[in-house]
Design a protein around this motif. Sequence first.
Motif, short mmCIF file in Angstrom:
data_model
loop_
_atom_site.label_atom_id
_atom_site.label_comp_id
_atom_site.label_asym_id
_atom_site.label_seq_id
_atom_site.Cartn_x
_atom_site.Cartn_y
_atom_site.Cartn_z
N UNK A 1 -0.27 6.67 11.81
CA UNK A 1 -0.39 8.07 12.19
C UNK A 1 0.74 8.85 11.51
N UNK A 2 0.45 10.09 11.18
CA UNK A 2 1.52 10.96 10.74
C UNK A 2 1.87 11.83 11.93
N UNK A 3 3.10 11.77 12.34
CA UNK A 3 3.50 12.48 13.55
C UNK A 3 4.51 13.55 13.21
N UNK B 1 -3.75 -0.41 22.64
CA UNK B 1 -4.82 0.56 22.84
C UNK B 1 -5.41 1.01 21.50
N UNK C 1 -11.57 5.31 16.40
CA UNK C 1 -10.66 5.63 15.31
C UNK C 1 -11.08 4.90 14.04
N UNK C 2 -10.73 5.50 12.92
CA UNK C 2 -10.95 4.87 11.63
C UNK C 2 -9.60 4.34 11.14
N UNK D 1 4.10 6.44 20.63
CA UNK D 1 3.57 7.76 20.28
C UNK D 1 4.03 8.76 21.32
N UNK D 2 4.09 10.01 20.92
CA UNK D 2 4.52 11.04 21.85
C UNK D 2 3.56 11.12 23.02
N UNK D 3 4.09 11.32 24.16
CA UNK D 3 3.22 11.41 25.33
C UNK D 3 2.69 12.81 25.50
N UNK D 4 1.69 12.90 26.28
CA UNK D 4 1.13 14.21 26.63
C UNK D 4 2.23 15.10 27.21
#
Lengths: 273, 340
Positions: free
Chosen positions: B13-15, B64, B74-75, B333-336
């Motif tokens: 992912x690009x974050x 997940x 997801x791809x 990953x960043x959370x909601x």
Amino acid sequence: MHSEQPNYTQVFLTFARNSLIRDMTFRWDFIIQAVSSLCWMLMNLGFYLLIFQYTKEISGWSKYQFFLFMATTMIINSLVQTFFMPNAAEFSELIRTGGLDFALLKPIDTQFLISFRRVEWASMSNFVFGLGLLSFSLWQLEVMPTWWQVLLFPVFVFCGVLIFYSLMITLAATSIWLGRNQSLYNFWFYITNFSRYPLEIYRGPYGSWLQWFFTFLIPVLVVVNVPARLLAQEMDRQKWGLTAFAVFAAVMSLLASRWIFQSALGSYRSASS
Amino acid sequence: MAAIEIENLTKTYRVYRKREGLWESVRGLLHREYRDVHAVNGIDLTVEKGEFVAFLGPNGAGKTTTLKLLSGVLTPTSGKAEVLGFVPWQRKNEYRRRFALVMGQKNQLWWDLPAQESFRLHQQIYHIDPTEYEKTLKELASLLKVQKLLGQPVRELSLGERMKMELMAALLHSPEVLFLDEPTIGLDVVAQHDIQNFLREYQERQETTILLTSHYMKDVAALCKRVVVVSGGNIVYDGSLNGIIDRFSLHKVISLQFAEDQLPGDLSRFGDVLEIQPPKAKICVERAQVPYVLNRVLAEQSVEDVSVEDRPLEEVIAQMFADTTEEHRPNQLTEEPTEF
């Protein structure tokens, strides 16, 4: 064993049924929603009653011709609001929360699933009101629609709904790229606002530019104008030309929006668990 | 025959790297810095038909994401995967009719309606034969003991009851492959136990291939013979649950009970003293040293009872996660965001 496609009509009917069950659970919400949108329609109508105190016509549309135009707007908008508005609004939320995951798992066309999940039955009150206003205007105009008018009007109302739907699903699809798109409603309002007036008012250097833009690039001007003209005005060659164009515009919009939706889905990245 | 085959699967992912403060946020409008997060980092895995495999790992390990890749949500960035011979992210209807994904933190049932209305919708979307549907529904409802709850709006159900309904919805079309993402999260012990029992029975009966992620070691111990441990997007262990202890636990715990309050004072020369409650004591000893230590203790003291145990599994795994996440920096990953 399960090689067949799902029965799309049946699935849609179940969506409609479940939505109705839900609406009936919260009946006061349902009633308030129906009444408040009816009030909005009445206020709109009152506003134009005021305007027609000062003028006999608006660029060739007499009072009741114009009311017939408004009735067509109401009918088309109410159909969009009933079937598509709640879904488009929810779509943006599905993307932000990752709920779209579930839609992608189902062995059914994803665009169909997210477009028809919910039906907002309360908006049908506007539809009924629109039909009433339409009949009243025809009666006032002393027009008895011919069989081909009765036949073609719903067809072009349908084309109009398709164009609006395409626009809406395109706007909704952009929220996949943007992550969140709360300007969806605003945009929708800005653009469709232009469709609520007769084509003839878009004149002059600025007006004709607008007319061109909203007929050929984003064809919202044909949405109401084409079916309304069919009932309210004498048809001539040029008007039939626009009518034919409406079919073309509906098909093209639908194809374009389908393409945009599909490519947007490819960029979906879900939300973390 | 293999049900799931994964080869060098990678998802990056690009974050957006957000800096602290208002000024930095405004600057972020114009110029954004991104960093790559390797959620899944070249995983190889083969799962045979009918296997029940657990995916273990700390938050953000890529469990997940792997399940979402295998579900076609997801791809991947690169790599290959086949489930039942299908490439998941092509999202063919033939494939989507044959698997299911259940996420413990999300629900897919209509919130304001009884679960049975959502089930009916599933019947139509999956095009399940009506008589077969009735039969499956009855079976599942009685296995989960929720017959009486089917007509109750989902929002009025408890978390555990809702999870059972989610499971039912996912199993109505008798999937051949089932992905379970933390199905017991937030549930009380009784509900957890119910769901474990249900899954065990269901799996034995249907021979479904199941991939389960969970934070509860009890789920795993109760259900899965095979355990795959993921950390930092990589597989760090693949084998039996007991194998984890053999491989990663370098110590054992010796419990001793001495006779007549004779507690020797110098136990620490054998190993780490964990606990002393006269006449009992617990010492943690290196595995290789166990026979030697036992020998000496038994020779020198009068001991009434003795037992040698592995360290608790949770501890071993926590230790293992701590080790592996030190190698690969945290990948969460960043959370909601919480909104006000």
